[in-house]
Design a protein around this motif. Structure first.
Motif, PDB file in Angstrom:
ATOM      1  N   ARG A  60     -48.759   8.133 -74.022  1.00  0.00           N
ATOM      2  CA  ARG A  60     -49.380   9.200 -73.239  1.00  0.00           C
ATOM      3  C   ARG A  60     -50.743   8.726 -72.737  1.00  0.00           C
ATOM      4  N   ALA A  61     -51.141   9.204 -71.580  1.00  0.00           N
ATOM      5  CA  ALA A  61     -52.455   8.834 -71.032  1.00  0.00           C
ATOM      6  C   ALA A  61     -53.561   9.228 -72.006  1.00  0.00           C
ATOM      7  N   SER A  62     -53.361  10.321 -72.724  1.00  0.00           N
ATOM      8  CA  SER A  62     -54.369  10.767 -73.686  1.00  0.00           C
ATOM      9  C   SER A  62     -54.476   9.839 -74.897  1.00  0.00           C
ATOM     10  N   ASP A  63     -53.472   8.983 -75.111  1.00  0.00           N
ATOM     11  CA  ASP A  63     -53.496   8.035 -76.226  1.00  0.00           C
ATOM     12  C   ASP A  63     -54.011   6.651 -75.809  1.00  0.00           C
ATOM     13  N   PRO A  65     -56.895   3.928 -74.492  1.00  0.00           N
ATOM     14  CA  PRO A  65     -58.337   3.826 -74.762  1.00  0.00           C
ATOM     15  C   PRO A  65     -59.102   4.687 -73.757  1.00  0.00           C
ATOM     16  N   ARG A  66     -60.260   5.184 -74.152  1.00  0.00           N
ATOM     17  CA  ARG A  66     -61.014   6.120 -73.299  1.00  0.00           C
ATOM     18  C   ARG A  66     -61.403   5.509 -71.957  1.00  0.00           C
ATOM     19  N   GLU A  67     -61.400   4.194 -71.838  1.00  0.00           N
ATOM     20  CA  GLU A  67     -61.746   3.531 -70.575  1.00  0.00           C
ATOM     21  C   GLU A  67     -60.568   3.515 -69.587  1.00  0.00           C
ATOM     22  N   ALA A  68     -59.344   3.818 -70.038  1.00  0.00           N
ATOM     23  CA  ALA A  68     -58.159   3.698 -69.184  1.00  0.00           C
ATOM     24  C   ALA A  68     -57.947   4.867 -68.223  1.00  0.00           C
ATOM     25  N   PRO A  69     -58.076   6.136 -68.636  1.00  0.00           N
ATOM     26  CA  PRO A  69     -57.839   7.226 -67.670  1.00  0.00           C
ATOM     27  C   PRO A  69     -58.695   7.150 -66.406  1.00  0.00           C
ATOM     28  N   PRO A  70     -59.976   6.751 -66.479  1.00  0.00           N
ATOM     29  CA  PRO A  70     -60.727   6.603 -65.225  1.00  0.00           C
ATOM     30  C   PRO A  70     -60.132   5.524 -64.305  1.00  0.00           C
ATOM     31  N   VAL A  71     -59.527   4.498 -64.882  1.00  0.00           N
ATOM     32  CA  VAL A  71     -58.887   3.457 -64.067  1.00  0.00           C
ATOM     33  C   VAL A  71     -57.680   4.050 -63.349  1.00  0.00           C
TER      34      VAL A  71
END
Length: 150
Positions: A60-63, A65-71
């Motif tokens: 899941r996008a929520s799982d 690393p915190r740097e990935a969703p902005p990418v």
């Protein structure tokens, strides 16, 4: 008179008495499909654990690393990207992702805190340049991938 028939009959009775009675009648078996999870209750829609197209496990996008969703957001917007090589063709030489024509996959850097270079984390997406419908995440520089759940 031979005692053999009596011994055989006693042995047969002993074997029948020791047998598990549940084996004598059909049992109802519950089969857990890949789309079910052990914590699922009635009325809930199960999320599949693997992508049927690639066979890779979902993440899941929520799982991520915190740097990935902005990418992922930058990919959908078409940039701007932090690294010069973001958006270049990913060749899939490792053969882990589904086989597609050259140019299908593009790679993007997921920043690694404390790393002096781009690090090992990437998101690789298939399709149009702004599409995030089919994206994969690797934390180990293409040694393994997980399909980002759409």
């Amino acid at each position: 008179m031979s005692r053999l028939p009596i011994i055989l009959a006693a042995l047969l009775l002993t074997l029948c008495a020791c047998a598990d009675p549940s084996e004598a009648r059909p049992t109802q078996t519950t089969v857990q499909t890949p789309t079910q999870t052990s914590g699922q209750t009635a009325g809930q829609t199960a999320q599949p654990t693997r992508d049927p197209h690639s066979g890779l496990r979902y993440i899941r996008a929520s799982d991520l690393p915190r740097e990935a969703p902005p990418v992922l957001t930058q990919i959908a917007r078409g940039g701007p990207f932090r690294y010069e090589r973001d958006g270049v063709t990913f060749g899939n030489r490792e053969g882990i992702l589904p086989r597609q024509p050259r140019g299908t996959y593009r790679e993007y850097t997921v920043p690694t805190p404390g790393s002096r270079d781009r690090g090992a984390r990437r998101i690789v997406c298939a399709g149009a340049s702004r599409s995030t419908d089919e994206c994969y995440y690797t934390a180990d520089h293409y040694a393994s991938f997980r399909r980002i759940q759409p």
